[in-house]
Scaffold this motif. Sequence first.
Motif, PDB file in Angstrom:
ATOM      1  N   LYS A  36       0.693   5.513  -0.003  1.00 58.04           N
ATOM      2  CA  LYS A  36      -0.161   6.690   0.203  1.00 58.04           C
ATOM      3  C   LYS A  36       0.711   7.926   0.335  1.00 58.04           C
ATOM      4  O   LYS A  36       1.617   7.965   1.166  1.00 58.04           O
ATOM      5  N   ILE A  85       7.229  -1.050   7.184  1.00 54.79           N
ATOM      6  CA  ILE A  85       6.211   0.002   7.279  1.00 54.79           C
ATOM      7  C   ILE A  85       6.879   1.320   7.642  1.00 54.79           C
ATOM      8  O   ILE A  85       7.871   1.351   8.363  1.00 54.79           O
ATOM      9  N   GLY A 137       3.710   5.248   3.611  1.00 56.51           N
ATOM     10  CA  GLY A 137       2.850   6.421   3.725  1.00 56.51           C
ATOM     11  C   GLY A 137       3.666   7.650   4.055  1.00 56.51           C
ATOM     12  O   GLY A 137       4.569   7.593   4.910  1.00 56.51           O
ATOM     13  N   THR A 139       4.048  -4.382   2.273  1.00 56.97           N
ATOM     14  CA  THR A 139       4.669  -3.157   2.772  1.00 56.97           C
ATOM     15  C   THR A 139       3.682  -2.002   2.787  1.00 56.97           C
ATOM     16  O   THR A 139       2.807  -1.924   1.926  1.00 56.97           O
ATOM     17  N   TYR A 140       3.829  -1.104   3.766  1.00 53.33           N
ATOM     18  CA  TYR A 140       3.070   0.146   3.781  1.00 53.33           C
ATOM     19  C   TYR A 140       4.047   1.315   3.700  1.00 53.33           C
ATOM     20  O   TYR A 140       4.934   1.467   4.557  1.00 53.33           O
ATOM     21  N   GLU A 176       0.862  -1.195   0.000  1.00 52.63           N
ATOM     22  CA  GLU A 176       0.000   0.000   0.000  1.00 52.63           C
ATOM     23  C   GLU A 176       0.893   1.239   0.000  1.00 52.63           C
ATOM     24  O   GLU A 176       1.837   1.329   0.784  1.00 52.63           O
TER      25      GLU A 176
END
Length: 457
Positions: free
Chosen positions: A343, A375, A360, A357-358, A341
């Motif tokens: 963002k 993350i 952001g 994995t994130y 993801e």
Amino acid sequence: MTASSPAETAPLATVVLAAGKGTRMKSDLHKVLHPIAGRPMVEHLMASAAELAPARQVVVAGHGREQLEKALGDRATIAVQDPQLGTGHAVQQAEGALQGFDGDVLILYGDVPFVSAATMRAMIDRLHGADSPAVVVLAFEPADALQYGRVIAEDGVVKKMVEHKDATEAERACTLCNSGLMAVRSVELFGLLARVGNANAQGEYYLTDIVNIANADGRTCAVVVTPDADEVAGINSRGELAEAERRWQERRRIRAMAEGATLVAPETVWFAWDTVLGRDVTVEQNVVFGPGVSVADGAVIHAFCHLEGARVESGVSIGPFARLRPGAVLEEKSRVGNFVEVKNAVLHKGAKANHLTYLGDADVGEGANIGAGTITCNYDGYFKHKTVIGPRAFIGSNSALIAPVKIGADAIVAAGSAVSRDVADGELRLVRAEQLIKPGWADAFHDAMKRKKAEKK
């Protein structure tokens, strides 16, 4: 139209009728604000009308007018119809907003969202024809005329307009149906409306009666027929909304393929109203594009991905099972893989995050590698913070980057690290507790548990 055409030089106003309660929708949201392809249906209509550069735009509202005011802002004047006494009465409510306006008026319907700019232009052109019609009516020929009002016409000239409930059997046999859309000069519109009565089956003031009144005055009224009945399909229920979405998606898929994209399973790909796909883009099964997505030439979107508010540059590979949220930018030849993801983050050229994995509020440098399970911890419960990862950095699996934090160029973060302080260029950062070794402890534990379990039998 030629450069000297009156239709081109005359100013234009649009009047969009949106005063109905939309009871069949069974919704607290105003009917014309229900989205198709991620865009409220009235916005689809107004975007087409905008191609004609209207000088004034009026939306006639009733129930839920506050929602329309909030959605449209200063792009349209809201006129209120209360009580609601029919379509003719609805258009009359726009008179104040059009005070002093001298030009053409297009009467549209907020729940008939897909009338094209070309059709609107055809109506205005016909209004300025040599016979100078008082009213131009947009008609269509559906597969089944059902309860539609009829347009009785000969050689493009309207002889009579009649609502289905007031029509004779002979008139109902006519297959030319009234869409409700009209073009009228402003200097004539409200004078005609003032003469409309309500002696009909519904006790309402029908907009269609202005045609009959003009005919009685010896004026010509003309009809323009759209060859595409879907263009004037109204939306009054959830079922009709879903059907409109289906038709829109079908056409968008055909267009995408005609423009050079490969859709592996077209019926499973869902577009938004503003999706942009380049040439040689491949889109696999079950991909959803939300609003605000652009995909450049040669990118591959693997199956089961969801993208919204994202920019994907050439040669990028995404998914399967990836999610790009608003603010995601994937530069040339970068990659995000399964269950990643992104963002409000940029992956620069060649950067990759292949698994689980994130990312952001992050900036990932060119050629950087983000290991599985990484993350960026971007939120402290009150504020968002940014993670900056330098070019060619290597982030080991199962790492937590606690923002705000910077990882330098060519740095390595060892797997399993929780990094809360900046890492310098070329540095190795290892953040782990000391590993304790107790030989034989596990064997003794298992033996003890097995004895205890046996004693309970």
